[in-house]
Design an enzyme around this catalytic site. Structure first.
Site, PDB file in Angstrom:
ATOM      1  N   TYR A   1     -24.245  65.502 -39.133  1.00  0.00           N
ATOM      2  CA  TYR A   1     -23.271  64.426 -39.315  1.00  0.00           C
ATOM      3  C   TYR A   1     -23.858  63.253 -40.098  1.00  0.00           C
ATOM      4  CZ  TYR A   1     -20.810  66.722 -35.368  1.00  0.00           C
ATOM      5  OH  TYR A   1     -20.191  67.611 -34.530  1.00  0.00           O
TER       6      TYR A   1
ATOM      7  N   HIS B   1     -26.760  73.952 -33.465  1.00  0.00           N
ATOM      8  CA  HIS B   1     -25.412  73.656 -33.946  1.00  0.00           C
ATOM      9  C   HIS B   1     -24.567  74.902 -34.208  1.00  0.00           C
ATOM     10  CE1 HIS B   1     -23.140  70.207 -36.135  1.00  0.00           C
ATOM     11  NE2 HIS B   1     -22.291  71.048 -35.604  1.00  0.00           N
TER      12      HIS B   1
ATOM     13  N   ASP C   1     -21.515  61.952 -28.898  1.00  0.00           N
ATOM     14  CA  ASP C   1     -21.900  63.230 -29.507  1.00  0.00           C
ATOM     15  C   ASP C   1     -22.143  63.060 -31.004  1.00  0.00           C
ATOM     16  OD1 ASP C   1     -21.828  66.384 -29.102  1.00  0.00           O
ATOM     17  OD2 ASP C   1     -20.793  65.935 -30.987  1.00  0.00           O
TER      18      ASP C   1
ATOM     19  N   LYS D   1     -27.710  67.595 -32.561  1.00  0.00           N
ATOM     20  CA  LYS D   1     -27.775  69.039 -32.790  1.00  0.00           C
ATOM     21  C   LYS D   1     -28.679  69.404 -33.959  1.00  0.00           C
ATOM     22  CE  LYS D   1     -22.843  68.874 -31.690  1.00  0.00           C
ATOM     23  NZ  LYS D   1     -22.587  67.500 -32.151  1.00  0.00           N
TER      24      LYS D   1
END
Length: 274
Positions: A48, A109, A43, A77
């Protein structure tokens, strides 16, 4: 690890590996260790800033072991609900960054941005799935209000709602709603970010089963029917978290863990976003 079938017919491994707050060599190593340990679900997220490293770790693992790309489930996302064109551009950017050819699961997200931007961003995701750029599409941190918005609009529903779920944040209303509409639930902080490892109930159960509090929390998530996404940058913990498959909690213990709900926000909670 038996897969879970999603509402679109695709399958997802019941345990994933989270990569939040990991970048560079740290996330590359962690993802390689996770894959070597047996995880098949990674994930990531545009937010990120590690899609490239995650993708490279997956490709290197596949090349080194002869594992087909199709055996690894990769999620990323959309950072911002900026509308149709912006979402399309972001998705293609993520696809290029990971370098995996396609994305298994693409999520909005958060619900932040308002009803119209959410709807436009979702339309972009639906089109990307139709084009084969992504296999499945879903959302993250959506409340029943946001999901109901989609139901009333008559649009394709998400296959997953990835949200903060654990014994200290049970979100009963959202869980019930998602189950009613066959929307799978992923737990993005199943270990409560370590904030409750010393809770007496977790300590008691860990002692009973000769496991660690983290294993109890992952086991709880699995037995609730959630898809937990534990994260760690330490090889021994990444491997150790698979011990959650070695035992089973009783129904009464699940009830007792549910009773610990305190609406504990471990990171952010945009579910009240208009």
């Amino acid at each position: 690890m038996h897969p879970c079938k999603l509402r679109d017919g695709n399958e997802i491994p019941v345990l994933g590996f989270g990569t939040y707050e990991m970048e560079g060599r740290e996330v590359y190593n962690a993802v390689r260790w996770a894959l070597e340990a047996g995880y098949r679900h990674i994930d990531s997220a545009e937010w990120y800033y590690n899609e490239q490293e995650c993708g490279r770790a997956i490709k290197d693992f596949c090349a080194a072991t002869g594992t087909p790309r199709e055996a690894i489930f990769f999620t990323t996302k959309l950072m911002t609900n900026g509308g149709y064109a912006a979402a399309k551009a972001s998705l293609r950017k993520s696809l290029k960054a990971c370098g995996l050819g396609y994305i298994d699961l693409y999520l909005l997200h958060s619900p932040i941005g308002g009803p119209q931007k959410r709807a436009d961003s979702w339309r972009a995701a639906v089109e990307a799935r139709a084009e084969g750029l992504v296999k499945s599409i879903g959302v993250s941190c959506f409340s029943t209000v946001h999901l109901d918005e989609m139901v009333k609009a008559g649009v394709e529903l998400p296959v997953i709602n990835q949200i903060d779920l654990h014994p200290f944040m049970t979100r009963t209303e959202i869980v019930t709603y998602c189950r009613h509409h066959n929307i799978a639930l992923e737990a993005w902080a199943p270990l409560v970010r370590g904030l409750r490892f010393r809770h007496p109930k977790l300590v008691e159960l860990a002692k009973k089963y000769d496991k660690e509090p983290a294993h109890i929390l992952i086991r709880y998530s699995l037995q609730k029917g959630f898809i937990p996404l534990p994260k760690s940058s330490r090889k021994e913990r990444i491997e150790g978290n698979l011990k959650a498959f070695e035992f089973q909690l009783t129904d009464q213990e699940i009830v007792e863990l549910d009773s610990l709900d305190e609406y504990l926000v471990t990171d952010w909670d945009p579910t009240n976003t208009p």
